[in-house]
Design an enzyme around this catalytic site. Sequence first.
Site, PDB file in Angstrom:
ATOM      1  N   GLY A 222       0.854  -1.190   0.000  1.00 27.13           N
ATOM      2  CA  GLY A 222       0.000   0.000   0.000  1.00 27.13           C
ATOM      3  C   GLY A 222       0.884   1.231   0.000  1.00 27.13           C
TER       4      GLY A 222
ATOM      5  N   ASP B 265       0.800  -2.012  -4.650  1.00 26.98           N
ATOM      6  CA  ASP B 265      -0.424  -1.207  -4.446  1.00 26.98           C
ATOM      7  C   ASP B 265      -1.426  -1.666  -5.501  1.00 26.98           C
ATOM      8  OD1 ASP B 265      -2.297   1.175  -4.111  1.00 26.98           O
ATOM      9  OD2 ASP B 265      -0.675   1.859  -2.842  1.00 26.98           O
TER      10      ASP B 265
ATOM     11  N   LEU C 178      -3.239   0.737   7.813  1.00 28.97           N
ATOM     12  CA  LEU C 178      -4.219   0.160   8.757  1.00 28.97           C
ATOM     13  C   LEU C 178      -5.244   1.185   9.225  1.00 28.97           C
ATOM     14  CD1 LEU C 178      -1.852  -2.140  10.864  1.00 28.97           C
ATOM     15  CD2 LEU C 178      -3.388  -2.805   9.006  1.00 28.97           C
ATOM     16  N   HIS C 179      -4.839   2.450   9.343  1.00 26.93           N
ATOM     17  CA  HIS C 179      -5.799   3.446   9.865  1.00 26.93           C
ATOM     18  C   HIS C 179      -6.926   3.736   8.871  1.00 26.93           C
ATOM     19  CE1 HIS C 179      -4.375   7.632   8.237  1.00 26.93           C
ATOM     20  NE2 HIS C 179      -4.185   6.698   7.335  1.00 26.93           N
ATOM     21  N   ASP C 180      -6.778   3.241   7.628  1.00 29.96           N
ATOM     22  CA  ASP C 180      -7.853   3.421   6.635  1.00 29.96           C
ATOM     23  C   ASP C 180      -8.982   2.408   6.817  1.00 29.96           C
ATOM     24  OD1 ASP C 180      -6.497   5.452   5.319  1.00 29.96           O
ATOM     25  OD2 ASP C 180      -5.658   4.149   3.770  1.00 29.96           O
TER      26      ASP C 180
HETATM   27  C1  LIG Z   1      -3.234   6.385   3.137  1.00 29.88           C
HETATM   28  S1  LIG Z   1      -2.465   5.696   1.717  1.00 29.88           S
HETATM   29  C2  LIG Z   1      -0.788   5.431   2.302  1.00 29.88           C
HETATM   30  C3  LIG Z   1       0.202   5.458   1.186  1.00 29.88           C
HETATM   31  C4  LIG Z   1       1.681   5.355   1.636  1.00 29.88           C
HETATM   32  N1  LIG Z   1       1.904   4.106   2.343  1.00 29.88           N
HETATM   33  C5  LIG Z   1       2.049   6.543   2.487  1.00 29.88           C
HETATM   34  O1  LIG Z   1       2.283   6.374   3.684  1.00 29.88           O
HETATM   35  O2  LIG Z   1       2.136   7.650   1.944  1.00 29.88           O
HETATM   36  C6  LIG Z   1      -3.141   4.057   1.619  1.00 29.88           C
HETATM   37  C7  LIG Z   1      -2.652   3.274   0.403  1.00 29.88           C
HETATM   38  O3  LIG Z   1      -3.307   1.995   0.361  1.00 29.88           O
HETATM   39  C8  LIG Z   1      -3.567   1.687  -1.008  1.00 29.88           C
HETATM   40  N2  LIG Z   1      -4.633   0.687  -1.118  1.00 29.88           N
HETATM   41  C9  LIG Z   1      -5.961   0.863  -0.878  1.00 29.88           C
HETATM   42  N3  LIG Z   1      -6.610  -0.295  -1.083  1.00 29.88           N
HETATM   43  C10 LIG Z   1      -5.676  -1.206  -1.453  1.00 29.88           C
HETATM   44  C11 LIG Z   1      -5.732  -2.602  -1.769  1.00 29.88           C
HETATM   45  N4  LIG Z   1      -6.888  -3.259  -1.746  1.00 29.88           N
HETATM   46  N5  LIG Z   1      -4.580  -3.242  -2.080  1.00 29.88           N
HETATM   47  C12 LIG Z   1      -3.392  -2.568  -2.109  1.00 29.88           C
HETATM   48  N6  LIG Z   1      -3.268  -1.245  -1.799  1.00 29.88           N
HETATM   49  C13 LIG Z   1      -4.402  -0.587  -1.481  1.00 29.88           C
HETATM   50  C14 LIG Z   1      -3.964   3.028  -1.578  1.00 29.88           C
HETATM   51  O4  LIG Z   1      -3.905   3.024  -2.997  1.00 29.88           O
HETATM   52  C15 LIG Z   1      -2.943   3.953  -0.918  1.00 29.88           C
HETATM   53  O5  LIG Z   1      -1.772   4.047  -1.676  1.00 29.88           O
END
Ligand SMILES: C[S@@+](CC[C@H](N)C(=O)[O-])C[C@H]1O[C@@H](n2cnc3c(N)ncnc32)[C@H](O)[C@@H]1O
Length: 205
Positions: A56, A79, A116-118
Amino acid sequence: MHLRICIKATFLTLLDKHPDKLDCYHKAMFEYARDDYKHLPELIDFSVHKSVLDCGGGYGAAINAVKEKFPQIDCYLFDLPKVVEKAQVKNIQKIGGSFFNEILQVAEAIILSRVLHDWEDEKASLILKNCFAALPNGGTLYVIENCADKINIDLSLLSLNMAVMCKSFERTFAEYKTLCEQQGFGFQKDKRLNQLQTIFIFKKL
Ligand SMILES: C[S@@+](CC[C@H](N)C(=O)[O-])C[C@H]1O[C@@H](n2cnc3c(N)ncnc32)[C@H](O)[C@@H]1O
């Protein structure tokens, strides 16, 4: 009206339907993430790993910082396919997929930063379960998150924002630790990354 759409669909599913907004979101996140992660390779000696995967990882701010300081490490950016296809990274292998399905077993260590916070507990646990499966025995998981109880900053508004946008919330240090331990990870130690964020280091025992 807009707010109601966000709550129903969540911010991330909404972005999914608008490629231009998705790109804008990732570019913005990459810009501040570069600053957030600039000291990561000084705080963590990634040279103990042959390979590291940023799960991610968005447009790759964290894994770029690792690769720059430790060019000998095989680095992977994982990602969603539509995100990695636009990420501009050098000497880093891009892998498109979903962390809810499978994370390829290519690395000795995984970075899971601000992911994780998402997600609410059930989905966050599934991501951790797939990270566990993707790591070899003795592999390392680096979780980076804001921990309300580790800093002197009130995260209530940020947590409310996460609830509205993603149906999730900011967790405490103990909550993150428990979530990871429930999937089999052994907690090693934690380090402060910056004013907001804590790095948790776990091992697959
Ligand atoms: C809040 S962002 C954090 C991005 C990066 N790690 C940072 O700290 O800047 C969450 C990330 O999770 C990715 N993401 C969301 N759903 C996903 C999935 N099902 N599989 C892989 N990545 C995913 C999003 O595209 C995004 O890049």
